[in-house]
Every structure is written in C-alpha cells, then in structure tokens.
Design an enzyme around this catalytic site. Structure first.
Site, PDB file in Angstrom:
ATOM      1  N   THR A   2       0.845  -1.189   0.000  1.00 41.92           N
ATOM      2  CA  THR A   2       0.000   0.000   0.000  1.00 41.92           C
ATOM      3  C   THR A   2       0.880   1.238   0.000  1.00 41.92           C
ATOM      4  O   THR A   2       1.977   1.240   0.546  1.00 41.92           O
ATOM      5  CB  THR A   2      -0.933   0.036   1.218  1.00 41.92           C
ATOM      6  OG1 THR A   2      -1.649   1.261   1.192  1.00 41.92           O
ATOM      7  CG2 THR A   2      -0.155  -0.044   2.525  1.00 41.92           C
ATOM      8  N   LYS A  28      -9.336   3.155   2.418  1.00 40.63           N
ATOM      9  CA  LYS A  28      -7.949   2.893   2.043  1.00 40.63           C
ATOM     10  C   LYS A  28      -7.805   3.195   0.568  1.00 40.63           C
ATOM     11  O   LYS A  28      -8.658   2.807  -0.234  1.00 40.63           O
ATOM     12  CB  LYS A  28      -7.633   1.419   2.303  1.00 40.63           C
ATOM     13  CG  LYS A  28      -6.237   0.986   1.919  1.00 40.63           C
ATOM     14  CD  LYS A  28      -6.252  -0.176   0.952  1.00 40.63           C
ATOM     15  CE  LYS A  28      -4.984  -0.245   0.131  1.00 40.63           C
ATOM     16  NZ  LYS A  28      -4.869   0.756  -0.919  1.00 40.63           N
ATOM     17  N   THR A  39     -14.019   3.518  -6.189  1.00 46.49           N
ATOM     18  CA  THR A  39     -12.617   3.813  -6.462  1.00 46.49           C
ATOM     19  C   THR A  39     -11.643   3.568  -5.331  1.00 46.49           C
ATOM     20  O   THR A  39     -10.639   4.251  -5.230  1.00 46.49           O
ATOM     21  CB  THR A  39     -12.445   5.276  -6.908  1.00 46.49           C
ATOM     22  OG1 THR A  39     -13.687   5.757  -7.411  1.00 46.49           O
ATOM     23  CG2 THR A  39     -11.427   5.354  -7.994  1.00 46.49           C
ATOM     24  N   GLU A 125      -1.092   9.560  -4.037  1.00 43.99           N
ATOM     25  CA  GLU A 125       0.310   9.181  -4.215  1.00 43.99           C
ATOM     26  C   GLU A 125       1.168  10.364  -4.635  1.00 43.99           C
ATOM     27  O   GLU A 125       0.902  11.005  -5.650  1.00 43.99           O
ATOM     28  CB  GLU A 125       0.428   8.057  -5.260  1.00 43.99           C
ATOM     29  CG  GLU A 125      -0.009   6.713  -4.721  1.00 43.99           C
ATOM     30  CD  GLU A 125       0.079   5.598  -5.756  1.00 43.99           C
ATOM     31  OE1 GLU A 125       0.092   4.443  -5.355  1.00 43.99           O
ATOM     32  OE2 GLU A 125       0.113   5.908  -6.953  1.00 43.99           O
ATOM     33  N   ASN A 247       5.265   5.178  -8.961  1.00 40.33           N
ATOM     34  CA  ASN A 247       4.668   4.253  -9.927  1.00 40.33           C
ATOM     35  C   ASN A 247       5.626   3.753 -10.975  1.00 40.33           C
ATOM     36  O   ASN A 247       5.304   2.854 -11.758  1.00 40.33           O
ATOM     37  CB  ASN A 247       3.435   4.896 -10.564  1.00 40.33           C
ATOM     38  CG  ASN A 247       2.289   4.955  -9.589  1.00 40.33           C
ATOM     39  OD1 ASN A 247       1.796   3.925  -9.155  1.00 40.33           O
ATOM     40  ND2 ASN A 247       1.895   6.170  -9.198  1.00 40.33           N
ATOM     41  N   THR A 252      13.020  -6.285  -9.785  1.00 37.88           N
ATOM     42  CA  THR A 252      12.718  -7.706 -10.049  1.00 37.88           C
ATOM     43  C   THR A 252      12.913  -8.520  -8.779  1.00 37.88           C
ATOM     44  O   THR A 252      13.701  -8.174  -7.925  1.00 37.88           O
ATOM     45  CB  THR A 252      13.633  -8.298 -11.158  1.00 37.88           C
ATOM     46  OG1 THR A 252      14.887  -7.669 -11.102  1.00 37.88           O
ATOM     47  CG2 THR A 252      12.986  -8.061 -12.503  1.00 37.88           C
TER      48      THR A 252
END
Lengths: 252, 252
Positions: A2, A28, A39, A125, A247, A252
């Site tokens: 989150t 949240k 949303t 964000e 974002n 990896t």
C-alpha cells in the site's frame, strides 16, 4: 503493498428520530483513484436501524457526491469497494424511506463520506497538496460535478498547483474540456479567495498573491458558470515527481 | 514558449492517376496533447489537384486514425489546427471522389499523418520513450482506437513504461477502463514481441526480458481481444519527472 501514508477514518453523529445515531467509516486508497465505482476500499458503519433498500439508496446517493468525485490519477482500480454496515444497535424501528429521518440519515452518511473522500485526495500518491474544485451556476448538479472532476483530473492544472503557477488559463481549458456546453464569457474564477477571471477574462490579480494562495495545504479552485443553479465539488491532488517515482519504481 | 525539442516534418510520394504526387507536412506540439480536434498545429501540403470537398473528407479520415490517436497528457489544447493546402502544381484534373485515385491519395495522406503523429508522441514533454498501442480483434475499428488510446493515456501504464516495469495488469486494467465491453478471458497481450498474457492470464514470461524490451525507444504494447476484426493504433509516451518539472515550472 500500500502507498497510503495515513489511516483514513471518520465518525459523526446526529439526532435522528429521537436517537443519537452514529456513522463511522474508514477508507484505504492512494493511487489508481478515479471515480467509476467507489474507487477504493471503504467501510462505513452505523448503529442506525436500516432496511437494506434504504441503506443501498442512501449509500449510492452519498457516493455520487463524494467517493465518485475523487481522483488521484484518472486510473480506475479493479477492486473498488464501498460497504455500509448497519447494526441497528441504536434501537427502534428501521428508518422509513421518504421521511425526514431518512433524509437526515442521508445527510449524515454523506458528511462522513465527504470527510473520507477528502482524506483520500489529501493522501494521493506523491501529493504535496490537495485540490478542491467547486462549481456553481451549471445547468445541473451532474454537469457541475463533471466539470469539477475535470479540473482536479487535468495534469496541467495538477502540475500548475504543484508549481504554484497561477495559470488560470489551464483551469478554463479544463472547464471547457469536460464535455459539457459552457459559455466562456460568463465564467468567473477564483483561486483561493482571489478572483482571477471575470466573464472569462483575466482580472488584474497579483500573481505573487495567487501563487502564495496556491501554496496552501488545500487549494480551492472555484468557478461560477453564470448559468443555472447546478453545483458540485471534486477533490484531487497535485501531480509531483513523487507520483512518477512511486509508480515507476520496479525491482525484479 | 514551445517545449518541442525537434522539428517534426515528413514528405512522401505516390504514383496516382499517372502522376507522381507528393504530400508533405510539418507539425508542432509536445504538451497539452490529447485527441479531440487535431490536438496541435499541423500543416500538410500537396501538389495534387483537389476539390475542397475531397480534401476535407480525406483530411478528416486521416486525422481520425492519426492525430486523434496521439496523447501526451490527456489535456486537450484550445488551439488545435490541422490544415491541408493543395496547390495542384502536379497538374491534371482534380482527383474525383470515390475513385481509386482518391483512395490512393487518402492512403498517402494518412501515411504522412501517421509519421507526423508518431513524431509528436516521441517528442512528448519529458518523454524518455514512445509507446505504441496496437489493438486487434475488437468489435469495431472505433472500439479498437478507443482502447488503444486508453492504454497510452493511463498514467500507470506510462509510469510503468518509464520504470520498465512489466506490469501487464496495468495494461489489462486500462483496456477494461476504455468504456468498451470486453471479455478479459479472451485477451492475449504482448509487450514488444513477448507474450505476457494469454486468455487474460499471465504467461510464464521472463520479467527481465520484458523489462529489457520496455527499454526500447519505442515500446510496442499489442493486444488481441479475440473478438471481431476491429483494429486500431494509438501513440503516446512515458510519464517522467521531466513532464512534471516542465509543467510545474513557474517564474514570475
């Protein structure tokens, strides 16, 4: 994972049908936030006695003006959820649809949802500040909501707020981009409490003062379209390098 | 002020009606780019002899599949312009509507527009690489174009490309967000030449290889919806801190 930075909770009470009723809620969500369903994840609770039909109707009405008016990045989530749980612990008969009590309960529910919706926008964000768009004088409330949403969705408005750029033209462009017929020559526009456009034309505003107003934790963009009585609000946040970093991060 | 980094020009020729015809074009635009009109400034020239009606029809058709499929930031401009000037210098009678020559001219015009549209996407504000979305198997070409556009518009897809994150779920979410009915269980998805989803489910792809493919100057995202024969393309660019900086910069 989150990216929420803070818990989002709210509780309010009102005297309804001779009882002190409570509505509480938690939500949240921080990215992938854009109105379509609700949303994000939201859970509302109340001790009111409610039949499912009234609960559903009140929740839909509240979501229309609140959670569906929040956008962080115009990307919808695939798992939006908004739930209302009514325990009836306050006692008494279920609130009857169409009554003043039902209306009062709807107002209480909406007030809690507004509070939570604002908390989500504020914790978007990468956001450094929140944007509230308030539209009045539209042909309908739905039109006003759509225009308000377009303002808080525009990347160019969002980056202007981030940079404290009193770029009122970007706001006018967003208003015109909402897919709603408007008359630009009747639009009055305010940033904070400073009027920056009158009848679609720039006022003689002080750029430094407006830039300062855009440094507030919550930046209010208000437009009067000079038409009918439709009004609506939307909430969002600025677009910063932080959003991109959050974002774009990939390991990896 | 312009944020274009490079001039965008293109010229192509074709043998039409016994003459070698030329279509040339130039375009300007880097931010505030999103399909609605032609979304930027573009001037096309040709030596073909054209009646205004055919010229207008050919230009509209070409723009639908090209300039209207480019998005840098989902913000439309207020001064989009696309102009076609035909001098007739190649000589001969004007090309007649509905003929093979008219079709050949339309194809030539579209090819020039595709080239310019791609140049605009590549030079998007702050962009480090270009994104091409190619959809096939949609119910109609219009649906395919809409889905392709949604992919290149999604901030989460754009930041994933910037971060070379093989996040195929964000692409599927964008496909589902286009407002077009789809069946997720029939979607095959490729990033570059690597299939990352089959029937809506992740393939056993190598994340490192896909991440490498996302480092290309042009990242191809291709989806087959498993439905009809509708196809379409859209072009965009990644979302970087550079975009935020360019648009947040403000100096009094």
């Amino acid at each position: 994972m989150t990216t929420d930075l803070v818990p989002k909770e709210c509780a309010m009470q009102a005297q309804i049908g001779g009882r002190r009723l409570t509505v509480g809620g938690m939500a949240k969500g921080s990215g992938m936030i854009h109105p379509n369903l609700a949303t994000m994840l939201g859970v509302l609770t109340t001790d009111a006695a409610l039949e499912p039909e009234l609960a559903q109707r009140a929740l839909r009405a509240a979501a229309t003006n609140t959670f569906n008016q929040v956008s962080v990045d115009r990307d919808t989530s695939t798992n939006d959820t908004l739930v209302l749980l009514a325990s009836g612990a306050a006692g008494g008969e279920p609130i009857a649809p169409g009554t003043a009590d039902a209306e009062a309960f709807g107002a209480l529910l909406t007030a809690v949802c507004v509070d939570l919706a604002r908390q989500i926008a504020r914790d978007g964000e990468g956001a450094s500040r929140m944007i509230t768009a308030r539209i009045e004088g539209a042909s309908s409330d739905a039109d006003a909501r759509r225009i308000a949403r377009e303002i808080v969705c525009s990347p160019l408005v969002k980056t202007a707020v981030y940079g404290r750029d009193p770029n009122w033209g970007r706001i006018l462009a967003a208003i015109g981009n909402a897919g709603v017929p408007i008359d630009p020559t009747t639009i009055d526009l305010w940033i904070g409490d400073i009027q920056v456009a009158s009848g679609g034309t720039r006022t003689n505003f002080d750029e430094g003062r407006v830039s300062d107003a855009m440094g507030a934790e919550e930046v209010l963009i208000r437009a009067s379209l000079g038409g009918d009585s439709g009004r609506g609000e939307a909430w969002g946040c600025d677009l910063t390098e932080g959003y991109v970093r959050i974002n774009a991060e990939y390991t990896t």
